[in-house]
Design an enzyme around this catalytic site. Structure first.
Site, PDB file in Angstrom:
ATOM      1  N   ASP A  21       0.812  -1.214   0.000  1.00 24.03           N
ATOM      2  CA  ASP A  21       0.000   0.000   0.000  1.00 24.03           C
ATOM      3  C   ASP A  21       0.847   1.266   0.000  1.00 24.03           C
ATOM      4  OD1 ASP A  21       0.969  -0.356   2.557  1.00 24.03           O
ATOM      5  OD2 ASP A  21      -0.966  -0.636   3.500  1.00 24.03           O
ATOM      6  N   HIS A  34      -7.197  -4.306  10.051  1.00 23.05           N
ATOM      7  CA  HIS A  34      -6.917  -4.073   8.632  1.00 23.05           C
ATOM      8  C   HIS A  34      -5.640  -4.768   8.195  1.00 23.05           C
ATOM      9  CE1 HIS A  34      -4.785   0.007   9.579  1.00 23.05           C
ATOM     10  NE2 HIS A  34      -3.858  -0.846   9.219  1.00 23.05           N
ATOM     11  N   GLU A  65      -9.669  -1.549   5.263  1.00 19.52           N
ATOM     12  CA  GLU A  65     -10.321  -1.236   6.526  1.00 19.52           C
ATOM     13  C   GLU A  65     -11.576  -2.107   6.708  1.00 19.52           C
ATOM     14  OE1 GLU A  65      -8.739   0.506   8.492  1.00 19.52           O
ATOM     15  OE2 GLU A  65      -8.218   2.514   7.803  1.00 19.52           O
ATOM     16  N   ASN A 116      -7.563  -2.344  14.126  1.00 22.04           N
ATOM     17  CA  ASN A 116      -8.949  -2.678  13.770  1.00 22.04           C
ATOM     18  C   ASN A 116      -9.020  -3.891  12.835  1.00 22.04           C
ATOM     19  OD1 ASN A 116      -8.001  -1.667  11.395  1.00 22.04           O
ATOM     20  ND2 ASN A 116      -9.398   0.075  11.265  1.00 22.04           N
TER      21      ASN A 116
END
Ligand code: GLP
Length: 249
Positions: free
Chosen positions: A74, A145, A150, A143
């Site tokens: 990413d 990811h 996400e 979280n």
């Protein structure tokens, strides 16, 4: 110590350094076995120790990067490559400039592309044309990811543009002057892209990751916990330090 969660093999190491050594050993073995293949790299604080070990191993000729092709997971958007918070800058300074890698074979999404959708499509195409990834390295967000996928209502497929969660911007603000400086968008490989890798190596350390590791490895498979999809992959290795493993042991 080696445990099994379904088809996932989990190594629990004493501390961060031991986790990094184990990860470097696994990743370098795979590179040496497939010296001309494509490999997926990750950023974040977690893999830094592993990268240090790989640099050392490369100096001692225990791992050879010269034939491999690389694809990073990413990149923020928008961000320029000379911004020291870009993932391009991170990869160059923390690994690629320090090993015998062929610079022409490095792929990191262009955070400055004029047409972001075109950039995503071309990135995915280049990855497919390389023959696919032999091993993808992953960290995990608080979280759940992976890459910048996400929590959401569905699993994403290919490389795409995402809006970052406020919690992710806050978690990553530690690398920026303030949370307002964290770009709100990113380009990320999709869950589908990651799942197509032949094998996956996920690392996590610290107490803060214990809860999400438990959910990802033992909880329901749901796009609300993106990493839980790894339970469906046939060849995943997870390397944890003791603190990150607290919830599963
Ligand atoms: C970042 C990256 C992820 C990384 C994760 C965890 O937002 N996009 O690829 O795995 O968050 O980061 P860290 O290793 O610093 O905890």
């Amino acid at each position: 110590m080696n445990h099994k969660f379904g088809s996932i093999t989990v190594y629990v190491e004493q501390d961060y350094d031991a986790m990094s050594s184990k990860a470097a050993e696994i990743f370098s073995e795979e590179i040496n076995k497939h010296p001309e293949a494509a490999f997926g790299f990750a950023t974040g604080g977690t893999p830094l120790g592993m990268y240090k070990q790989l640099i050392e191993m490369n100096k001692q000729k225990a791992v050879n990067f010269s034939g491999i092709t690389t694809f990073n997971l990413d990149e923020y958007y928008p961000i320029s490559r000379d911004n020291d918070q870009s993932y391009y800058y991170f990869m160059m300074t923390n690994l690629f400039e320090k090993v015998n890698i062929d610079r022409d074979k490095i792929h990191i999404p262009n955070g400055n592309a004029a047409d972001i959708n075109k950039e995503c499509t071309e990135y995915e195409e280049a990855l497919t044309a390389s023959g696919g990834l032999r091993m993808q390295l992953l960290g995990i967000g608080l979280n759940g990811h992976i890459g910048f996928n996400e929590p959401s209502g569905s699993f994403s497929r290919a490389t795409h543009c995402v809006q970052l969660d406020q919690s992710t911007c806050e978690a990553n603000a530690r690398f920026f002057t303030s949370v307002d400086d964290v770009p709100r968008q990113a380009i990320t490989m999709g869950i589908g892209t990651i799942m197509m890798s032949e094998s996956i190596l996920l690392l996590a350390n610290g107490k803060g990751k214990a809860e999400i590791i438990k959910k990802a490895l033992t909880g329901p498979i749901t796009p609300e916990v993106p990493a839980s999809v790894l339970q469906l992959h046939r060849n995943v290795i997870v390397v944890l330090d003791k603190s990150a493993a607290e919830g599963i042991l």
